[in-house]
Design a protein around this motif. Structure first.
Motif, PDB file in Angstrom:
ATOM      1  N   MET A 109       3.492  32.417 -18.143  1.00 23.12           N
ATOM      2  CA  MET A 109       3.085  33.205 -16.571  1.00 23.12           C
ATOM      3  C   MET A 109       4.215  34.002 -15.976  1.00 23.12           C
ATOM      4  O   MET A 109       3.780  34.692 -15.246  1.00 23.12           O
ATOM      5  CB  MET A 109       2.090  32.055 -15.791  1.00 23.12           C
ATOM      6  N   THR A 110       5.327  33.729 -16.358  1.00 22.77           N
ATOM      7  CA  THR A 110       6.333  34.495 -15.829  1.00 22.77           C
ATOM      8  C   THR A 110       6.807  35.766 -16.242  1.00 22.77           C
ATOM      9  O   THR A 110       6.478  35.717 -17.495  1.00 22.77           O
ATOM     10  CB  THR A 110       7.648  33.520 -15.331  1.00 22.77           C
ATOM     11  N   ASP A 111       7.927  36.490 -15.910  1.00 21.49           N
ATOM     12  CA  ASP A 111       8.289  37.333 -16.710  1.00 21.49           C
ATOM     13  C   ASP A 111       9.628  36.922 -17.485  1.00 21.49           C
ATOM     14  O   ASP A 111      10.556  37.743 -18.115  1.00 21.49           O
ATOM     15  CB  ASP A 111       8.926  38.707 -15.671  1.00 21.49           C
ATOM     16  N   MET A 112       9.826  35.450 -17.668  1.00 20.96           N
ATOM     17  CA  MET A 112      10.930  35.009 -18.534  1.00 20.96           C
ATOM     18  C   MET A 112      10.378  34.544 -19.728  1.00 20.96           C
ATOM     19  O   MET A 112       9.064  34.132 -20.095  1.00 20.96           O
ATOM     20  CB  MET A 112      11.318  33.799 -18.045  1.00 20.96           C
ATOM     21  N   THR A 113      11.366  34.268 -20.852  1.00 24.04           N
ATOM     22  CA  THR A 113      11.024  33.877 -22.232  1.00 24.04           C
ATOM     23  C   THR A 113      11.006  32.173 -21.844  1.00 24.04           C
ATOM     24  O   THR A 113      11.727  31.795 -20.678  1.00 24.04           O
ATOM     25  CB  THR A 113      12.122  33.953 -23.131  1.00 24.04           C
ATOM     26  N   TRP A 114      10.588  31.443 -22.716  1.00 24.79           N
ATOM     27  CA  TRP A 114      10.666  30.024 -22.461  1.00 24.79           C
ATOM     28  C   TRP A 114      12.205  29.567 -22.247  1.00 24.79           C
ATOM     29  O   TRP A 114      12.353  28.652 -21.443  1.00 24.79           O
ATOM     30  CB  TRP A 114      10.160  29.235 -23.698  1.00 24.79           C
ATOM     31  N   PRO A 115      13.010  29.719 -23.328  1.00 22.81           N
ATOM     32  CA  PRO A 115      14.555  29.408 -22.855  1.00 22.81           C
ATOM     33  C   PRO A 115      15.000  29.848 -21.776  1.00 22.81           C
ATOM     34  O   PRO A 115      15.688  29.346 -20.919  1.00 22.81           O
ATOM     35  CB  PRO A 115      14.933  30.225 -24.153  1.00 22.81           C
ATOM     36  N   GLU A 116      14.792  31.132 -21.137  1.00 25.81           N
ATOM     37  CA  GLU A 116      15.285  31.561 -19.919  1.00 25.81           C
ATOM     38  C   GLU A 116      14.714  30.760 -18.708  1.00 25.81           C
ATOM     39  O   GLU A 116      15.349  30.324 -18.067  1.00 25.81           O
ATOM     40  CB  GLU A 116      14.822  33.090 -19.645  1.00 25.81           C
ATOM     41  N   TYR A 117      12.977  30.506 -18.974  1.00 25.79           N
ATOM     42  CA  TYR A 117      12.549  29.733 -17.741  1.00 25.79           C
ATOM     43  C   TYR A 117      13.262  28.146 -17.636  1.00 25.79           C
ATOM     44  O   TYR A 117      13.586  27.830 -16.874  1.00 25.79           O
ATOM     45  CB  TYR A 117      11.178  29.534 -18.114  1.00 25.79           C
ATOM     46  N   ARG A 118      13.408  27.764 -18.754  1.00 24.34           N
ATOM     47  CA  ARG A 118      14.172  26.370 -19.031  1.00 24.34           C
ATOM     48  C   ARG A 118      15.296  26.402 -18.219  1.00 24.34           C
ATOM     49  O   ARG A 118      15.510  25.448 -17.562  1.00 24.34           O
ATOM     50  CB  ARG A 118      13.895  25.850 -20.346  1.00 24.34           C
ATOM     51  N   GLN A 119      16.188  27.371 -18.639  1.00 27.31           N
ATOM     52  CA  GLN A 119      17.377  27.297 -18.040  1.00 27.31           C
ATOM     53  C   GLN A 119      17.438  27.663 -16.416  1.00 27.31           C
ATOM     54  O   GLN A 119      18.144  26.951 -15.863  1.00 27.31           O
ATOM     55  CB  GLN A 119      18.071  28.456 -18.480  1.00 27.31           C
ATOM     56  N   MET A 120      16.443  28.514 -16.103  1.00 28.09           N
ATOM     57  CA  MET A 120      16.225  28.436 -14.610  1.00 28.09           C
ATOM     58  C   MET A 120      16.015  27.207 -13.903  1.00 28.09           C
ATOM     59  O   MET A 120      16.598  26.781 -12.953  1.00 28.09           O
ATOM     60  CB  MET A 120      15.031  29.415 -14.161  1.00 28.09           C
ATOM     61  N   MET A 121      15.071  26.456 -14.766  1.00 35.28           N
ATOM     62  CA  MET A 121      14.695  25.087 -14.090  1.00 35.28           C
ATOM     63  C   MET A 121      15.887  24.325 -13.835  1.00 35.28           C
ATOM     64  O   MET A 121      16.189  23.742 -12.798  1.00 35.28           O
ATOM     65  CB  MET A 121      13.915  24.354 -14.622  1.00 35.28           C
ATOM     66  N   LEU A 122      16.448  24.140 -14.972  1.00 36.80           N
ATOM     67  CA  LEU A 122      17.884  23.400 -15.154  1.00 36.80           C
ATOM     68  C   LEU A 122      19.023  23.842 -13.938  1.00 36.80           C
ATOM     69  O   LEU A 122      19.829  22.901 -13.400  1.00 36.80           O
ATOM     70  CB  LEU A 122      18.729  23.543 -16.568  1.00 36.80           C
ATOM     71  N   ASP A 123      18.788  25.125 -13.710  1.00 35.85           N
ATOM     72  CA  ASP A 123      19.875  25.677 -12.775  1.00 35.85           C
ATOM     73  C   ASP A 123      19.227  25.409 -11.118  1.00 35.85           C
ATOM     74  O   ASP A 123      19.955  25.810 -10.122  1.00 35.85           O
ATOM     75  CB  ASP A 123      20.084  27.245 -12.856  1.00 35.85           C
ATOM     76  N   GLY A 124      18.212  24.785 -11.467  1.00 42.12           N
ATOM     77  CA  GLY A 124      17.582  24.383  -9.871  1.00 42.12           C
ATOM     78  C   GLY A 124      16.364  25.215  -9.384  1.00 42.12           C
ATOM     79  O   GLY A 124      16.032  24.792  -8.327  1.00 42.12           O
ATOM     80  N   GLY A 125      15.773  25.833 -10.460  1.00 37.93           N
ATOM     81  CA  GLY A 125      14.572  26.306 -10.141  1.00 37.93           C
ATOM     82  C   GLY A 125      14.588  27.780  -9.469  1.00 37.93           C
ATOM     83  O   GLY A 125      15.664  28.269  -9.207  1.00 37.93           O
ATOM     84  N   ARG A 126      13.326  28.301  -9.308  1.00 34.16           N
ATOM     85  CA  ARG A 126      13.340  29.508  -8.691  1.00 34.16           C
ATOM     86  C   ARG A 126      13.223  29.388  -7.160  1.00 34.16           C
ATOM     87  O   ARG A 126      12.779  28.411  -6.606  1.00 34.16           O
ATOM     88  CB  ARG A 126      11.704  30.167  -9.028  1.00 34.16           C
ATOM     89  N   SER A 127      13.969  30.222  -6.568  1.00 36.00           N
ATOM     90  CA  SER A 127      14.341  30.028  -5.116  1.00 36.00           C
ATOM     91  C   SER A 127      13.064  30.522  -4.401  1.00 36.00           C
ATOM     92  O   SER A 127      12.475  31.552  -4.765  1.00 36.00           O
ATOM     93  CB  SER A 127      15.657  30.994  -4.979  1.00 36.00           C
ATOM     94  N   PRO A 128      13.001  29.985  -3.175  1.00 31.64           N
ATOM     95  CA  PRO A 128      11.837  30.409  -2.294  1.00 31.64           C
ATOM     96  C   PRO A 128      12.259  31.533  -1.506  1.00 31.64           C
ATOM     97  O   PRO A 128      11.269  32.501  -1.371  1.00 31.64           O
ATOM     98  CB  PRO A 128      11.768  29.225  -1.310  1.00 31.64           C
ATOM     99  N   GLU A 129      13.685  32.063  -1.627  1.00 31.91           N
ATOM    100  CA  GLU A 129      14.031  33.253  -0.786  1.00 31.91           C
ATOM    101  C   GLU A 129      13.294  34.652  -1.609  1.00 31.91           C
ATOM    102  O   GLU A 129      13.406  34.813  -2.891  1.00 31.91           O
ATOM    103  CB  GLU A 129      15.745  33.649  -1.210  1.00 31.91           C
TER     104      GLU A 129
END
Ligand SMILES: [Fe+3]
Ligand SMILES: [Fe+3]
Lengths: 149, 280, 280, 149
Positions: A109-129
């Motif tokens: 549902m996002t503009d990322m691939t699954w590996p990119e999304y997984r990495q974003m989560m490992l890096d602390g998730g999407r920022s609320p900013e």
């Protein structure tokens, strides 16, 4: 942080539409997506999962769902389904029937691939900013444009 | 007299159940999460609660859109395990405590809470994952459980203020039950997460920790946080944190923190976990 | 803006439905009862309500002991007719008003009423008999109906005070609905009757009429009548009168009585019927 | 008439037991009578009514009901069933299956015949006088006995 809850239902609901990239599951959506969601819940019965997997289109044709929604279900277009009143907890029964991890389904549902999304989560998730308010984002963009000019 | 001796807040991410069921709970990914629960597992072994009032939400597993109760209390002898699309979790059935559950239900209705009484229900990961986190993999759960299912899916969900007030009324109800029982109350769900749409994956470490601070406080400011703030700051599914307020409301004005743990991420979600003791 | 233009209180004895369905409504036994409704039938023809919020109770017809909601609001497009053991009544299905029903449900939850939202339900004599009394035997009911089912079977049922407050919140909800709609609210059930045990057949003409007087009053003393008083004075099933308080609470402080009728007996029950108009 | 509602659940429930000839459907009764009432509700399906009528005992044996309750159901002893947690709205599905008017079924729970009961109702019903409180009735009886002595 500690205000009294808004008591006017119209204002209460209107605020929900100001959140970027988010469909809050309101009455309007619940009504629109009723049969999409009931279909999704039917995936909790093993017999139904088997029948669905054997012939997805035939199984969908048993439900009072628009052609548009059937197409979205067949191509697992979850953003389109959210727009049609689908709710993620209902739709997750379809992720499960497909044997796909919840987070992988979310990534679609996002503009990322699954590996990119997984990495974003490992890096602390999407920022609320920058993700809190459409209104605020537009105001900030307008201010930035004015500063440039 | 029955007494609420402690409150536990905990995430209930389904993937944690999978990790337990498949024995992956000490691998690199899940290790740091389960390590945060080690203290609590030991503590629970000593505390030996007789009953847990387990506040959770059904995730469109037992209830569909045909019936959406705001607050449903499980008064049955026994609750089965939902098949959420990949077969039921291989965990024991959940034993209820009908005497206390009915007593609480009756007391709450007299106190103007419009409860839905449930005598037949299967429970989903929202209830079974916290049991696994606190008790690991026993052949039989070591306590009875009163499921309290809150609607946090279809809007409007109950306000934080209403949830806190429900907690207060549960405290009163438990304390008017004649039998000596060691009762805990658990609030589950959260913390920040969003499972849908282009904003999926939102997490908010700072806000979550401020929320935990507020739970530890002896004022009740936290009950007045509005739905829109949960949604903007913690993602659309962060709203589940209103269920922690039922737990906190049931502990009285002042609490002592026994344990607190926070970890990012588990799947899409921030894991938070707190153990509080009434200190009035 | 939608507006509650009138409130109707009425018994909903199943035998009245049988009388209508079998064309016995003008015989010696039923004639005096139906004569009391003649005025109201004429009045309804002129009033032409768009929607009726119909407060009633399910008599173990759609809901069994597995799920007992205190307050359930029907948000569906359409409601079928229950088979209560002798086949469904030969009356039209009931058409809902999902827009207004969902609006009311949302508004009530924001106002801290713990509603159960219903999207699929069959309705029993508690709902269909009042429709027959007000509208006779049309091929199609002349208005939409929002069923509001109240638990008055399993104790504790909601207090009179809570019911009145729910009525007040319904008034506020209806008045915040943008579309122009003529809305009535009906409270049904009662009046004095007891259907069980050696005391079956109890009726209390004096108390019932005092209750009707209190509904006409511009004070709200009636909301404070306790359950035990209904039970002692009006029989175990007289408790259904708490549902009339939801209707009365929705009309505001002052009302004008348009019509009032009382008759003993119909089967086991005292028949009461009142039509009130807000007069604030 | 206008007191504040009792807030103590024990006092609230205790009062219910002071009403003569009446079983208020409390949690205790609801739990005790669960299967009796679920059986009674099954009479709402035409198939079940037919199966029950064809062999009442065999149909009852499909349910988790005590022998005592089965006997009471077979002899339509509604007072006994109320004592075992039956509720009249559930049990009324059995009156209906039997094709008996509600009021006639009610009369079987009293000390009257059906014609006597019907006449009482036509005459204005049972008076609340002397039917409000077991406690008060006992006190009145004791006072009367003392006056006589
Ligand atoms: Fe959850
Ligand atoms: Fe009734």
């Amino acid at each position: 942080m500690a205000e009294k809850p808004t008591q006017n239902i119209h204002e209460y609901l209107a605020e929900f539409e100001d959140i970027p990239g988010t469909r809050v599951y309101t009455a309007v959506r619940a009504r629109k997506g009723y049969w999409i969601n009931q279909f999704a819940m039917s995936m909790m019965q093993p017999e139904n999962r088997e029948r669905f997997k054997a012939d997805q289109r035939a199984y969908l044709d048993e439900w009072d769902i628009s052609e548009e929604a059937k197409q979205a279900l067949l191509r697992r277009d979850y953003n389109a389904l959210l727009d049609m009143g689908g709710n993620v907890y209902f739709l997750s029964k379809l992720f499960s029937a497909d044997g796909i991890p919840f987070a992988e389904a979310c990534s679609t549902m996002t503009d990322m691939t699954w590996p990119e999304y997984r990495q974003m989560m490992l890096d602390g998730g999407r920022s609320p900013e920058g993700n809190r308010s459409i209104r605020e984002n537009l105001a900030a963009a307008a201010a930035a444009a004015q500063n440039k000019a | 007299m029955a007494k609420i001796t402690a409150g536990v807040g905990s995430s209930h991410v389904p993937l944690l159940g999978v990790a337990v069921d498949q024995g992956k709970d000490r691998d690199d990914y899940f290790g740091p999460i389960f390590a945060g629960y080690d203290w609590t597992r030991e503590w629970e072994k000593n505390e030996k609660p007789d009953v847990v009032v387990l506040v959770y939400n059904d995730h469109a597993s037992y209830f569909d859109m045909n019936i959406v109760p705001t607050f449903a209390i499980g008064c049955a002898e026994r609750f089965g395990i939902c098949d959420e699309g990949w077969g039921p979790r291989p965990v024991p059935d959940v034993e209820g405590h009908p005497d206390l559950a009915w007593h609480i239900a009756q007391s709450l209705i007299l106190d103007d809470f419009d409860m839905t009484i449930i005598n037949k229900m299967d429970v989903d990961h929202g209830l079974t994952v916290p049991l696994s986190m606190m008790f690991d993999k026993p052949a039989k759960w070591p306590c009875k459980v009163i499921p309290l299912a809150v609607n946090v899916v279809t809007y409007p969900v109950p306000s934080g203020n209403r949830c806190w007030a429900l907690g207060e009324a549960i405290k009163k109800a438990v304390e008017s039950f004649p039998e000596d029982l060691n009762v805990q109350i658990w609030g589950t769900g959260g913390m920040s997460h969003q499972l849908q749409g282009p904003r999926a994956g939102l997490l908010n470490r700072e806000w979550d920790n401020r929320f935990l601070d507020m739970l530890e406080s002896d004022n009740d400011d936290v009950r007045h946080i509005q739905h829109i703030e949960y949604l903007r700051e913690t993602g659309s599914e962060g709203i589940e944190m209103v269920m922690w307020l039922i737990m906190r409301g049931a502990l009285g004005k002042t609490v002592k923190t026994l344990h607190r743990h926070y970890h990012i991420p588990c799947s899409n979600t921030a894991i938070g976990h707190i153990v509080l003791e009434p200190a009035d």
